[in-house]
Scaffold this motif. Structure first.
Motif, PDB file in Angstrom:
ATOM      1  N   GLY A 233     -32.222  -2.607 -22.060  1.00 35.70           N
ATOM      2  CA  GLY A 233     -33.413  -1.776 -21.145  1.00 35.70           C
ATOM      3  C   GLY A 233     -33.115  -2.187 -20.230  1.00 35.70           C
ATOM      4  O   GLY A 233     -33.691  -3.539 -19.383  1.00 35.70           O
ATOM      5  N   ILE A 234     -33.377  -0.884 -19.264  1.00 37.60           N
ATOM      6  CA  ILE A 234     -33.615  -0.676 -17.508  1.00 37.60           C
ATOM      7  C   ILE A 234     -35.282   0.192 -18.178  1.00 37.60           C
ATOM      8  O   ILE A 234     -34.987   1.184 -18.262  1.00 37.60           O
ATOM      9  N   VAL A 235     -36.072  -0.726 -17.709  1.00 35.73           N
ATOM     10  CA  VAL A 235     -37.462   0.020 -17.566  1.00 35.73           C
ATOM     11  C   VAL A 235     -38.714  -0.808 -16.503  1.00 35.73           C
ATOM     12  O   VAL A 235     -38.424  -2.006 -16.458  1.00 35.73           O
ATOM     13  N   VAL A 236     -39.281   0.258 -17.181  1.00 36.78           N
ATOM     14  CA  VAL A 236     -40.442  -0.097 -16.523  1.00 36.78           C
ATOM     15  C   VAL A 236     -41.590  -1.459 -16.957  1.00 36.78           C
ATOM     16  O   VAL A 236     -41.159  -1.852 -17.985  1.00 36.78           O
ATOM     17  N   ASP A 237     -41.915  -2.161 -16.576  1.00 29.31           N
ATOM     18  CA  ASP A 237     -42.780  -3.637 -16.779  1.00 29.31           C
ATOM     19  C   ASP A 237     -43.801  -4.038 -18.064  1.00 29.31           C
ATOM     20  O   ASP A 237     -43.348  -4.169 -18.576  1.00 29.31           O
ATOM     21  N   TYR A 238     -44.245  -2.506 -17.822  1.00 25.92           N
ATOM     22  CA  TYR A 238     -46.186  -2.499 -18.513  1.00 25.92           C
ATOM     23  C   TYR A 238     -45.519  -2.316 -20.078  1.00 25.92           C
ATOM     24  O   TYR A 238     -45.995  -3.307 -20.977  1.00 25.92           O
ATOM     25  N   LEU A 239     -44.297  -1.471 -19.849  1.00 29.42           N
ATOM     26  CA  LEU A 239     -44.159  -1.607 -21.543  1.00 29.42           C
ATOM     27  C   LEU A 239     -43.640  -1.933 -22.656  1.00 29.42           C
ATOM     28  O   LEU A 239     -43.442  -2.184 -23.489  1.00 29.42           O
ATOM     29  N   VAL A 240     -42.853  -3.092 -22.058  1.00 31.66           N
ATOM     30  CA  VAL A 240     -42.536  -4.248 -22.530  1.00 31.66           C
ATOM     31  C   VAL A 240     -43.637  -4.717 -22.779  1.00 31.66           C
ATOM     32  O   VAL A 240     -43.351  -4.838 -24.060  1.00 31.66           O
ATOM     33  N   ARG A 241     -44.466  -5.440 -22.049  1.00 27.26           N
ATOM     34  CA  ARG A 241     -45.481  -6.120 -22.211  1.00 27.26           C
ATOM     35  C   ARG A 241     -46.556  -5.197 -23.692  1.00 27.26           C
ATOM     36  O   ARG A 241     -47.053  -6.253 -24.209  1.00 27.26           O
ATOM     37  N   GLU A 242     -46.829  -4.146 -23.490  1.00 27.09           N
ATOM     38  CA  GLU A 242     -47.361  -3.491 -24.507  1.00 27.09           C
ATOM     39  C   GLU A 242     -47.190  -4.044 -25.499  1.00 27.09           C
ATOM     40  O   GLU A 242     -47.422  -3.912 -27.211  1.00 27.09           O
ATOM     41  N   LEU A 243     -45.448  -3.529 -25.720  1.00 26.11           N
ATOM     42  CA  LEU A 243     -44.643  -3.105 -27.561  1.00 26.11           C
ATOM     43  C   LEU A 243     -44.813  -5.209 -27.826  1.00 26.11           C
ATOM     44  O   LEU A 243     -45.285  -5.076 -28.651  1.00 26.11           O
ATOM     45  N   ALA A 244     -44.566  -6.027 -26.571  1.00 24.58           N
ATOM     46  CA  ALA A 244     -44.688  -7.237 -26.845  1.00 24.58           C
ATOM     47  C   ALA A 244     -45.631  -8.018 -27.854  1.00 24.58           C
ATOM     48  O   ALA A 244     -46.186  -8.591 -28.590  1.00 24.58           O
ATOM     49  N   GLU A 245     -47.301  -7.260 -26.653  1.00 16.72           N
ATOM     50  CA  GLU A 245     -47.999  -7.931 -27.921  1.00 16.72           C
ATOM     51  C   GLU A 245     -48.349  -6.905 -28.922  1.00 16.72           C
ATOM     52  O   GLU A 245     -49.775  -7.754 -30.267  1.00 16.72           O
ATOM     53  N   GLN A 246     -47.868  -6.039 -29.347  1.00 16.27           N
ATOM     54  CA  GLN A 246     -47.975  -5.610 -30.667  1.00 16.27           C
ATOM     55  C   GLN A 246     -47.341  -6.150 -31.641  1.00 16.27           C
ATOM     56  O   GLN A 246     -46.805  -5.365 -33.052  1.00 16.27           O
ATOM     57  N   GLY A 247     -46.096  -6.817 -30.831  1.00 16.84           N
ATOM     58  CA  GLY A 247     -45.181  -7.894 -32.084  1.00 16.84           C
ATOM     59  C   GLY A 247     -43.816  -7.610 -32.009  1.00 16.84           C
ATOM     60  O   GLY A 247     -43.056  -8.742 -32.895  1.00 16.84           O
ATOM     61  N   SER A 248     -43.601  -6.842 -31.016  1.00 18.60           N
ATOM     62  CA  SER A 248     -41.996  -5.985 -31.392  1.00 18.60           C
ATOM     63  C   SER A 248     -41.283  -7.360 -30.959  1.00 18.60           C
ATOM     64  O   SER A 248     -41.662  -7.804 -29.541  1.00 18.60           O
ATOM     65  N   PRO A 249     -39.323  -7.202 -30.999  1.00 14.53           N
ATOM     66  CA  PRO A 249     -39.389  -8.625 -30.383  1.00 14.53           C
ATOM     67  C   PRO A 249     -38.829  -7.927 -29.075  1.00 14.53           C
ATOM     68  O   PRO A 249     -37.363  -7.854 -29.225  1.00 14.53           O
ATOM     69  N   ILE A 250     -39.571  -7.957 -28.371  1.00 15.19           N
ATOM     70  CA  ILE A 250     -39.065  -7.621 -27.064  1.00 15.19           C
ATOM     71  C   ILE A 250     -39.707  -8.460 -25.708  1.00 15.19           C
ATOM     72  O   ILE A 250     -40.333  -8.869 -26.024  1.00 15.19           O
TER      73      ILE A 250
END
Length: 345
Positions: A233-250
């Protein structure tokens, strides 16, 4: 009103913290008093913002701990919808918002050029990164939000390291990105990419040939990558950090050519009837307390004395694309039209 100017590259945020003593401004009403000292007259202000609703609610709650006498009514929508709403209100009798917190500096440059914004310099302005503060005092950035490449770590074994890599046939039907008709950051990005000599229309055309899925906004983009519906995906970085912190494989990759960023500026509409309350809200957003909250919300801050989110790189580790704002503002509509012709056929 002419606002031709150029933008210098974003200064490093990893420098030593700027001393806050003596940073009041004689030209700023709020700079002569500490933001948290004393109550203002009770007032209600309306905030138009593209912030996620939960984060906007957290901002208001934190602000009300300092100024419980000020009620903040929030209208939340994508930046494209907000700018359309502002344009409609202008035609029908007047803008209904007092404060605008959304999108990119180019949008605010346009509003300032049209005389829609109140000139106001926040308290503690010397503590802020100078690159996000409007030199003429009409708006101030409130966080640094780069657009990056996100990838699903359960599907992608080697992260793409550049924008050019995304044009490889291996990524055909694998990419998701936001719609610039809805996302202000995406509209800004389209103009920046087209303006960049490393990328330009040739790159955008090649990317379109890989048939990316176009989602409404950055939120659905990040979710699609996290679930594996689209592995890149092409996306803003903070959303990736949030999902990774929640355990998502991103995870996130910062492309080697550089990343466009928006600074989520805040400005006050010139016809506000609650200028003092609106100024207090602006002061809070860029204050030490407000910026600590930004970091807690996974954003890169606009001041260097509040740390950075866990897992976030320092700004000297990222190559930043910092184009001339006037060029981007004047070409953004055409860039969005180019995007439509290539990706939304």
């Amino acid at each position: 009103m002419s606002r031709m100017r150029s933008t210098v590259p974003l200064a490093l945020l990893g420098v030593a913290a700027i001393a806050l003593a003596g940073c009041s401004s004689s030209t700023s009403p709020a700079a002569t008093a500490e933001p948290a000292a004393g109550a203002l007259e009770p007032a209600t202000i309306t905030l138009y913002t593209s912030e996620p609703q939960e984060k906007a609610d957290e901002l208001v709650a934190a602000f009300n701990e300092i100024h419980p006498e000020i009620t903040v009514e929030v209208f939340r929508a994508g930046t494209g919808d907000l700018t359309t709403r502002v344009a409609t209100e202008r035609e029908s009798g007047g803008i209904q918002a007092d404060v605008f917190l959304a999108a990119d500096a180019g949008t605010f440059e346009g509003y300032a050029a049209e005389g829609l914004l109140l000139e106001y310099t926040p308290a503690d302005v010397e503590a802020l990164n100078a690159d996000v503060v409007d030199a003429e005092g009409f708006y101030t950035g409130t966080r640094i939000i780069p657009t990056v490449i996100a990838y699903n770590t359960g599907i992608i074994t080697e992260a793409p390291e550049s924008w050019q890599e995304l044009t490889d046939a291996a990524y055909a039907d694998q990419i998701v990105m936001p719609n610039p008709d809805v996302s202000g950051a995406a509209a800004y990005n389209a103009a920046v990419w087209l303006d960049d000599e490393q990328l330009g229309e040739e790159w955008m055309t090649a990317l379109a040939e890989n048939r990316p899925v176009i989602a409404d906004s950055n939120g659905p983009v990040s979710q699609a990558v996290a679930t594996g519906a689209q592995p890149v995906g092409i996306v803003v970085d903070y959303l990736v950090r949030e999902l990774a912190e929640q355990g998502s494989p991103i995870a996130v990759s910062y492309p080697s050519e550089g990343v466009p960023y928006v600074s989520q500026p805040v400005g006050i509409f010139a016809d506000t009837e609650q200028a003092e309350a609106a100024q207090a809200f602006v002061d809070f957003l860029v204050s030490e307390e407000g910026q600590k909250l930004a970091v807690e919300q996974s954003y890169l801050p606009v001041r260097s004395d509040v740390g950075t989110p866990e897992g976030a790189p320092s700004m000297d580790e990222i190559t930043i694309l910092s184009p001339d704002l006037e060029t981007i503002r004047s070409t953004q509509d055409a860039a969005v039209e180019t995007f439509r012709s290539l990706f939304l056929r």
